[in-house]
Scaffold this active site. Structure first.
Site, PDB file in Angstrom:
ATOM      1  CG  ASP A   1       2.314  -1.279  -7.443  1.00  0.00           C
ATOM      2  OD1 ASP A   1       1.634  -1.079  -6.420  1.00  0.00           O
ATOM      3  OD2 ASP A   1       3.477  -0.860  -7.570  1.00  0.00           O
TER       4      ASP A   1
ATOM      5  CG  HIS B   1       4.375  -1.202  -4.065  1.00  0.00           C
ATOM      6  ND1 HIS B   1       4.215  -0.135  -4.908  1.00  0.00           N
ATOM      7  CD2 HIS B   1       5.022  -0.721  -2.977  1.00  0.00           C
ATOM      8  CE1 HIS B   1       4.723   0.949  -4.357  1.00  0.00           C
ATOM      9  NE2 HIS B   1       5.228   0.618  -3.177  1.00  0.00           N
TER      10      HIS B   1
ATOM     11  CB  SER C   1       7.111   3.405  -3.389  1.00  0.00           C
ATOM     12  OG  SER C   1       5.820   3.596  -2.862  1.00  0.00           O
TER      13      SER C   1
END
Length: 533
Positions: free
Chosen positions: A427, A465, A195
């Site tokens: 994601d 994610h 991220s």
């Protein structure tokens, strides 16, 4: 120089034996000279040093834990708080971890790589030195640690985070401390993050190509400002009357997409392996007459909202970074909508932004208040990313800081660096389409063969994610061992296999744009699939 107890001396540097640990007491309060850091600071200092014993990956690890501060040039800016774990029996390697969101905390030095395996030791348990920092600020009390953007009021703190300056300062200070602890530099230095940490991984490869031998970048928010503008657009869309689909309708949409596209890869397993081949039309869920008539359908405003979220957002003005849009979130091709905190949220965006709104909407509000307007009382929903008015020049300036991560990785490749890039196809917070774009830009600039010589990109079907919540496919792959073999022995990853750590199954890890198609045999076995395009 502080050396390990029991070290022996060679002609140049001391050599640590595997039966010793760093002399922590001698490292406590050690000054870190500004001269050891390539970017401006006023030096630093070790604030505490203590011997720790922890069970990590089932192994008892003894290490010296250092907490240190790197002092700013601007006396009103916060210090960079960093931490280094110096293990007994050091393997001569070091790993820096990236952060997440707006950072504001020091990552856990006993952590794994993003999408790391459960059946292999984490870096510290492999006797890596591990180190990380808070990127130059601590989150405020009572805030979600990764959702406090208030540091953006200070230019030095902003550059430490957004441009990545804190990364190099932390790396340089850590190398200084490692040399003083062991009497030598690491033979190999790696970076791993997901991220924001994935963006940081790409920053260090591009800005400081000789600082790291290998980099693992997962689900990287690499074009940070571009994504923020899209999140702001979506906050506006979802705040319109009747536009927000609540959690029940989010599940309805997700399940409908899975039912429509799940079997396109040859097997029904709740995983969409080829998201580019999935084209779900939300109008099939339209309520009669287009009004919201209940939980089993979508109203016209809700259909417009989910379509906007899955569509490329382009802004009709120029910004200095040269970016022109963000490719949207693939909710209509399998992004995981069952984790509302990272996706839509459970309530619509509003002012002030509810803690129950989506993570991205809260991220947008912090950016508007502290990065853009620097007015904590500003209503983020009053700012339209399509028509920013007087804020356009500031947006353009911020783009040179937040989106300075260009794709020219030729110096990193020439230095022998190796890059493993990972993203989950489901994601819900950082669009994998954006990472597809990054990879394609690198190939366009360097050429396919030069890119393949130092870089691999894997898109993991069904992974969301950071394996948040209960993903369809909880990805686990030993990327670190693969990177070590590539850097140390010149052996690139060959036919890697990624495990689903919660469903006892595996898939081939296919190089993008390939994806795993089922051919025959046990649908839980990787060998039953073939990478295809």
């Amino acid at each position: 120089m502080v050396l390990l107890a029991g070290t022996t001396f060679g002609p140049e540097l001391a050599t640590a034996t595997t039966s010793t640990v760093p002399a922590c007491a001698e490292l406590d309060q050690m000054k870190i000279p500004a001269s050891v850091m390539s970017l401006p600071t006023t030096g630093g200092r070790v604030q505490s040093a203590s011997v720790k014993t922890s069970v990590v990956s089932g192994k008892t690890i003894e290490y010296c834990l250092l907490d240190a501060d790197i002092f700013p040039m601007d006396p009103t800016a916060p210090a960079i708080k960093m931490r280094v774990a110096l293990p007994h029996g050091w393997n001569r390697k070091a790993m820096m971890f990236g952060g997440g969101g707006y950072n504001g905390t020091i990552p856990d030095l006993t952590m794994n790589m993003p999408f790391g395996p459960r059946d292999q030791p984490v870096p510290l348990a492999r006797r890596y030195v591990t180190f990380a920092s808070d990127s130059g600020h601590q989150h405020g009390p009572g805030t979600v640690p990764s959702l406090d953007g208030s540091f953006g009021m200070n230019d030095e703190a902003l550059h430490n985070f957004a441009a990545g300056d804190a990364l190099k300062k932390t790396r340089d200070a850590s190398m200084f401390l490692i040399r003083h602890a062991y009497g030598k530099n690491p033979a190999e230095v790696y970076f791993s993050g997901g991220s924001t940490g994935g963006r940081e991984a790409l920053i260090v490869a591009q800005r400081w190509p000789q600082a790291f031998d290998g980099v693992i970048s997962a689900y990287p928010a690499w074009n940070n400002l571009s994504e923020v503008l899209d999140l702001g657009y979506l906050a506006h869309v979802l705040s319109r009357p009747g536009a927000f689909p609540g959690p029940v309708k989010q599940t309805l949409l997700y399940d409908s997409v899975i039912n429509a596209c799940d079997g396109l890869d040859g097997v029904k397993d709740k995983v969409i392996s080829n998201p580019r081949g999935c084209h779900f039309d939300p109008h099939v869920l339209r309520c009669t007459g287009g009004a919201d008539t209940g939980p089993d359908c979508l109203s016209d405003p809700q259909i417009r909202a989910v379509t906007a979220m899955s569509t490329t957002f382009r802004w009709p003005y120029r910004i200095a970074s040269g970016e022109t849009g963000y490719p949207g979130f693939p909710f209509l091709s399998g992004a995981d909508m069952r984790t509302p905190f990272l996706g839509f949220g459970t309530t619509a965006p509003a002012n002030p932004m509810p803690a129950t709104s989506g993570y991205g909407m809260q991220y947008w509000e912090q950016w508007v208040k502290y990065f853009l307007t620097r007015d904590p009382g500003y209503n983020s929903l009053d700012l339209d990313p399509k028509r920013p008015g007087k804020w356009l020049d500031r947006i353009s300036h911020l783009s040179t800081i937040q989106d300075r991560n260009n794709v020219d990785l030729r110096p990193f490749a020439r230095a022998g660096g190796k890059l493993i890039l990972l993203h989950g196809a489901a994601d819900e917070l950082v669009s994998h389409r954006s990472t597809n774009d990054y990879y394609q830009r690198v190939r366009d600039l360097l050429g396919p063969e030069p890119t393949h010589a130092f870089m691999r990109y894997y898109l993991v079907p069904g992974a969301n994610h950071a394996n948040f919540g209960t993903p369809a496919f909880a990805a686990g792959w030993d990327s670190l061992s693969a990177l070590e073999r590539w850097v140390g022995a010149g052996q690139p990853p060959a036919n890697p296999i990624v495990a689903d750590t919660t469903h006892n199954r595996a898939r081939p890890l296919c190089e993008y744009p390939a994806w795993p198609r089922y051919r025959a045999g046990d649908p839980d076995a990787a060998q039953s699939f073939v990478c295809t395009r």
